[in-house]
Design a protein around this motif. Structure first.
Motif, PDB file in Angstrom:
ATOM      1  N   THR A  53       0.813  -1.217   0.000  1.00 20.92           N
ATOM      2  CA  THR A  53       0.000   0.000   0.000  1.00 20.92           C
ATOM      3  C   THR A  53       0.844   1.265   0.000  1.00 20.92           C
ATOM      4  O   THR A  53       0.323   2.357  -0.192  1.00 20.92           O
ATOM      5  CB  THR A  53      -0.930   0.035   1.241  1.00 20.92           C
ATOM      6  OG1 THR A  53      -0.124  -0.042   2.407  1.00 20.92           O
ATOM      7  CG2 THR A  53      -1.929  -1.102   1.210  1.00 20.92           C
ATOM      8  N   ASP A  54       2.150   1.125   0.190  1.00 18.85           N
ATOM      9  CA  ASP A  54       3.062   2.266   0.216  1.00 18.85           C
ATOM     10  C   ASP A  54       3.379   2.704  -1.214  1.00 18.85           C
ATOM     11  O   ASP A  54       4.038   1.975  -1.965  1.00 18.85           O
ATOM     12  CB  ASP A  54       4.350   1.897   0.958  1.00 18.85           C
ATOM     13  CG  ASP A  54       5.352   3.032   1.018  1.00 18.85           C
ATOM     14  OD1 ASP A  54       4.959   4.186   0.719  1.00 18.85           O
ATOM     15  OD2 ASP A  54       6.511   2.770   1.375  1.00 18.85           O
ATOM     16  N   VAL A  55       2.915   3.885  -1.589  1.00 21.03           N
ATOM     17  CA  VAL A  55       3.111   4.389  -2.951  1.00 21.03           C
ATOM     18  C   VAL A  55       4.600   4.547  -3.271  1.00 21.03           C
ATOM     19  O   VAL A  55       5.016   4.400  -4.418  1.00 21.03           O
ATOM     20  CB  VAL A  55       2.368   5.737  -3.141  1.00 21.03           C
ATOM     21  CG1 VAL A  55       2.551   6.287  -4.543  1.00 21.03           C
ATOM     22  CG2 VAL A  55       0.894   5.591  -2.827  1.00 21.03           C
ATOM     23  N   GLY A  56       5.414   4.805  -2.260  1.00 21.62           N
ATOM     24  CA  GLY A  56       6.847   4.992  -2.469  1.00 21.62           C
ATOM     25  C   GLY A  56       7.628   3.690  -2.588  1.00 21.62           C
ATOM     26  O   GLY A  56       8.809   3.697  -2.922  1.00 21.62           O
ATOM     27  N   HIS A  57       6.984   2.573  -2.323  1.00 23.24           N
ATOM     28  CA  HIS A  57       7.659   1.265  -2.390  1.00 23.24           C
ATOM     29  C   HIS A  57       8.046   0.975  -3.836  1.00 23.24           C
ATOM     30  O   HIS A  57       7.290   1.241  -4.769  1.00 23.24           O
ATOM     31  CB  HIS A  57       6.721   0.180  -1.845  1.00 23.24           C
ATOM     32  CG  HIS A  57       7.383  -1.134  -1.618  1.00 23.24           C
ATOM     33  ND1 HIS A  57       7.582  -2.042  -2.628  1.00 23.24           N
ATOM     34  CD2 HIS A  57       7.884  -1.695  -0.483  1.00 23.24           C
ATOM     35  CE1 HIS A  57       8.171  -3.108  -2.147  1.00 23.24           C
ATOM     36  NE2 HIS A  57       8.367  -2.918  -0.827  1.00 23.24           N
ATOM     37  N   PHE A  58       9.253   0.390  -4.011  1.00 22.87           N
ATOM     38  CA  PHE A  58       9.749   0.134  -5.369  1.00 22.87           C
ATOM     39  C   PHE A  58       8.862  -0.836  -6.150  1.00 22.87           C
ATOM     40  O   PHE A  58       8.815  -0.796  -7.381  1.00 22.87           O
ATOM     41  CB  PHE A  58      11.201  -0.379  -5.331  1.00 22.87           C
ATOM     42  CG  PHE A  58      11.321  -1.795  -4.866  1.00 22.87           C
ATOM     43  CD1 PHE A  58      11.352  -2.829  -5.801  1.00 22.87           C
ATOM     44  CD2 PHE A  58      11.398  -2.106  -3.503  1.00 22.87           C
ATOM     45  CE1 PHE A  58      11.470  -4.144  -5.378  1.00 22.87           C
ATOM     46  CE2 PHE A  58      11.498  -3.409  -3.085  1.00 22.87           C
ATOM     47  CZ  PHE A  58      11.539  -4.446  -4.015  1.00 22.87           C
ATOM     48  N   ALA A  59       8.121  -1.692  -5.465  1.00 20.48           N
ATOM     49  CA  ALA A  59       7.299  -2.696  -6.147  1.00 20.48           C
ATOM     50  C   ALA A  59       5.815  -2.295  -6.186  1.00 20.48           C
ATOM     51  O   ALA A  59       4.967  -3.111  -6.531  1.00 20.48           O
ATOM     52  CB  ALA A  59       7.449  -4.043  -5.452  1.00 20.48           C
ATOM     53  N   TYR A  60       5.523  -1.047  -5.832  1.00 27.26           N
ATOM     54  CA  TYR A  60       4.114  -0.605  -5.875  1.00 27.26           C
ATOM     55  C   TYR A  60       3.604  -0.758  -7.304  1.00 27.26           C
ATOM     56  O   TYR A  60       4.304  -0.412  -8.270  1.00 27.26           O
ATOM     57  CB  TYR A  60       4.009   0.863  -5.426  1.00 27.26           C
ATOM     58  CG  TYR A  60       2.589   1.333  -5.238  1.00 27.26           C
ATOM     59  CD1 TYR A  60       1.859   1.003  -4.103  1.00 27.26           C
ATOM     60  CD2 TYR A  60       1.963   2.120  -6.200  1.00 27.26           C
ATOM     61  CE1 TYR A  60       0.563   1.433  -3.920  1.00 27.26           C
ATOM     62  CE2 TYR A  60       0.668   2.568  -6.035  1.00 27.26           C
ATOM     63  CZ  TYR A  60      -0.041   2.209  -4.890  1.00 27.26           C
ATOM     64  OH  TYR A  60      -1.328   2.637  -4.710  1.00 27.26           O
ATOM     65  N   PRO A  61       2.404  -1.294  -7.467  1.00 27.49           N
ATOM     66  CA  PRO A  61       1.891  -1.604  -8.810  1.00 27.49           C
ATOM     67  C   PRO A  61       1.783  -0.368  -9.713  1.00 27.49           C
ATOM     68  O   PRO A  61       1.242   0.667  -9.307  1.00 27.49           O
ATOM     69  CB  PRO A  61       0.507  -2.195  -8.557  1.00 27.49           C
ATOM     70  CG  PRO A  61       0.391  -2.416  -7.092  1.00 27.49           C
ATOM     71  CD  PRO A  61       1.461  -1.646  -6.416  1.00 27.49           C
ATOM     72  N   THR A  62       2.261  -0.498 -10.913  1.00 25.82           N
ATOM     73  CA  THR A  62       2.197   0.578 -11.908  1.00 25.82           C
ATOM     74  C   THR A  62       0.740   0.920 -12.224  1.00 25.82           C
ATOM     75  O   THR A  62       0.397   2.090 -12.395  1.00 25.82           O
ATOM     76  CB  THR A  62       2.935   0.143 -13.199  1.00 25.82           C
ATOM     77  OG1 THR A  62       4.262  -0.244 -12.864  1.00 25.82           O
ATOM     78  CG2 THR A  62       2.965   1.261 -14.215  1.00 25.82           C
ATOM     79  N   PHE A  63      -0.100  -0.114 -12.292  1.00 29.03           N
ATOM     80  CA  PHE A  63      -1.521   0.120 -12.563  1.00 29.03           C
ATOM     81  C   PHE A  63      -2.123   1.027 -11.490  1.00 29.03           C
ATOM     82  O   PHE A  63      -2.878   1.961 -11.795  1.00 29.03           O
ATOM     83  CB  PHE A  63      -2.298  -1.191 -12.632  1.00 29.03           C
ATOM     84  CG  PHE A  63      -3.776  -0.989 -12.705  1.00 29.03           C
ATOM     85  CD1 PHE A  63      -4.381  -0.626 -13.898  1.00 29.03           C
ATOM     86  CD2 PHE A  63      -4.570  -1.114 -11.571  1.00 29.03           C
ATOM     87  CE1 PHE A  63      -5.750  -0.403 -13.966  1.00 29.03           C
ATOM     88  CE2 PHE A  63      -5.935  -0.895 -11.620  1.00 29.03           C
ATOM     89  CZ  PHE A  63      -6.532  -0.542 -12.823  1.00 29.03           C
ATOM     90  N   ALA A  64      -1.796   0.764 -10.241  1.00 31.89           N
ATOM     91  CA  ALA A  64      -2.340   1.562  -9.143  1.00 31.89           C
ATOM     92  C   ALA A  64      -1.846   3.008  -9.227  1.00 31.89           C
ATOM     93  O   ALA A  64      -2.610   3.944  -8.967  1.00 31.89           O
ATOM     94  CB  ALA A  64      -1.969   0.944  -7.797  1.00 31.89           C
TER      95      ALA A  64
END
Length: 135
Positions: A53-64
């Motif tokens: 859920t962390d937008v800054g995380h490197f693996a945050y979904p591109t779609f999201a």
């Protein structure tokens, strides 16, 4: 009188047009908000699916990320439309007031005509009664 009738028709048309514009803006705002809500749901669903859920995380979904950008754009557009909505309401109120003025003038003139006609009819009746008494 014909000119005033035309003006009243024009003012009624303008009021109807302002109401249509107001309705269109309200519909657009509702549609933008609905679409933004759908995107929120999709973002939450994607976050739950990947567990991030962390937008800054490197693996945050591109779609999201993309959906959040679209959602934000829709919300900004809805806010801009809110300003247009207020202007449209003001314009509608002004148009209604103008229409009322012309309708009141028309009603006043019609009342004058009715009063003049009633006076003329009464004068005729008085004249007929005077003739009848004079015979």
């Amino acid at each position: 009188m014909k000119t005033r009738d035309s003006l009243i028709r024009l003012k009624r048309f303008q009021v109807d047009d302002k109401r249509r514009q107001l309705s269109q803006i309200e519909t657009m705002i509702a549609e933008f908000n609905r679409m933004a809500d759908e995107l929120d749901d999709q973002i939450r669903s994607e976050q739950e699916r990947v567990g991030i859920t962390d937008v800054g995380h490197f693996a945050y979904p591109t779609f999201a990320k993309a959906a959040a950008t679209r959602r934000d754009n829709l919300k900004n557009s809805a806010l801009e439309l809110d300003e247009q909505l207020e202007r449209a309401r003001d314009e509608l109120n002004e148009a209604i007031e103008e229409l009322k003025k012309f309708e009141q003038l028309e009603e006043r003139d019609q009342q004058r005509e009715r009063t003049a006609q009633e006076i003329a009819e009464q004068d005729q009746l008085d004249e007929i009664a005077a003739r009848a008494r004079g015979r």
